[in-house]
Motif scaffolding. Sequence first.
Motif, short mmCIF file in Angstrom:
data_model
loop_
_atom_site.label_atom_id
_atom_site.label_comp_id
_atom_site.label_asym_id
_atom_site.label_seq_id
_atom_site.Cartn_x
_atom_site.Cartn_y
_atom_site.Cartn_z
N ALA A 1 -18.70 -11.55 11.19
CA ALA A 1 -17.97 -11.31 12.62
C ALA A 1 -17.96 -12.63 13.29
O ALA A 1 -18.38 -13.50 12.74
N GLU A 2 -17.02 -12.61 14.11
CA GLU A 2 -16.54 -13.83 14.77
C GLU A 2 -17.64 -14.36 15.80
O GLU A 2 -18.26 -13.48 16.30
N ASN B 1 -22.23 -9.88 17.97
CA ASN B 1 -20.93 -9.21 17.84
C ASN B 1 -20.98 -8.76 16.61
O ASN B 1 -20.20 -7.47 16.39
N GLU C 1 -22.26 -5.14 17.36
CA GLU C 1 -21.27 -4.49 17.87
C GLU C 1 -19.85 -4.00 16.73
O GLU C 1 -19.77 -2.78 16.94
N LYS C 2 -19.68 -4.98 16.20
CA LYS C 2 -18.47 -4.75 15.35
C LYS C 2 -18.91 -3.51 13.97
O LYS C 2 -17.97 -2.91 13.92
N TYR C 3 -20.14 -3.87 13.55
CA TYR C 3 -20.57 -2.81 12.55
C TYR C 3 -21.40 -1.92 13.11
O TYR C 3 -22.45 -1.45 12.05
N GLN C 4 -21.51 -1.35 14.24
CA GLN C 4 -22.47 -0.55 14.95
C GLN C 4 -22.79 0.67 14.05
O GLN C 4 -23.85 1.06 13.75
N SER D 1 -23.29 -15.20 15.58
CA SER D 1 -22.56 -14.22 15.53
C SER D 1 -23.18 -12.79 15.16
O SER D 1 -22.29 -11.83 15.26
#
Length: 471
Positions: A71-72, A184, A187-190, A181
Amino acid sequence: MPNLKANDVEAASRQVDRLFESQLETLKALVRIPGIAWDAFDASNLEASAAAVADLFETTGLFESVEILRAEKPGSEAFGAPAVVAHRPARNGAPQVLLYAHHDVQPPGDASLWNSTPFEPVLVADPIFGDRMFGRGAADDKAGIIAHHTALLSVREILGKDFDLGITLFVEGEEEAGSPSFRNFLEKYQLRLEADVIVVADSSNFSTTIPAITTTLRGLVSQVFEIRTLDHALHSGMYGGVVPDAMLAMVRLLATLHDEVGHVAISGLHQGHASELPYTEAELRADSGLLPNTELIGTGSILDRIWARPSLTIIGIDTPSVAVSSNTMQPVVRAKVSMRIAPGQDPESALEALRAHLETNTPFGAQISFGEIEMGSPFEAETDQWAHALMSKALSHAYAADSVDIGIGGSIPFIADLKEVFAGAQILVTGVEDPDSRAHSPNESVHLPTLKAAMTAETLFLLGANARAQG
Ligand SMILES: [Zn+2]
């Protein structure tokens, strides 16, 4: 006992026994990859260690997907270190269990302080206290990865591949660099990481003979601030005795942060209680290297003081060093204080209390201004749910000693992130380490009997969790 059958105990130890020697070889292979997530180190090693971990779990044949994801970093286009995520969904009402560990390690530090080569694992036999494997990451946290892997292999042998328990493996690659990261990533891969129970294998046991679940962690608040009394430096002979310099104001202010016995003197800070476990002053003295006549600070139980109450350390002061000091009154002095805050307190209110104390106690009408801050939330696990009861049973069986709930005086900020993002999940912080594992220090090692017991306990936990399926 909750969902744990007597023959599971026997089957789990038999499988772990059978796998143990070859799993030590797997652990050695991981230790040989120096994956360090700090900018100064070769990032290709992190790619190699993520690939090695992905490979290990791919070959279990238990997952629908095994991926290397990133993730960023916040406020940046740059990506964080590679993490391994493997997933198999739960069926028939069985829970989804997420197994967490990290594959990055601390830098080796001063090689001359090591008795062996940091990235060349060495087994040292100790017939009395138990054998150890030395090497950077041998305990923190590659042993955590191997504990998860061994537990999965054991479960596969006992149940076959077709079981109901859902498993998500999440091995991140930048924990030792502060997990930039991580938030993030969650949240990105929740959706992919969603779980009923999160097992974090990255902490310590109470000792090599007493297993533990870490149920509290203190949080962290730090603050940089400056004290000013003058608009330029002065000759101390010309003005000393009338004009207060910034250092005098600063040391007086710093002295107000603790009372006479050494309690933190900031009002409004939460004070908690630790579980009652035996830990004597003599043990503390031996563990900490306190000099013989130096007294302890604070009052009450030692573990309360370390795990459940606030502490404050002045960790830096910027002022001329002795070597370049002259007879000058300094107009400005900068300091950094770092507080550990008790479970149950939010960092924002602790920061507010610290600032209010500093402002009210700045002497001589000096000016105070605040600089950078750091904040990390404390953690408090719920201990009345099924996963905690099952893990306590599993640990007690595997170690043949009752498991205890411990606190950690330090902070593991990513655990607070897990709790915030996955509010419904039960979080179990377990570990393969013991108090002498020396994570982050030279001569890091994993105690092999502890590692073996951790593998057995996790196998038992997964068997018990699987038995919760309704199908
Ligand atoms: Zn770790």
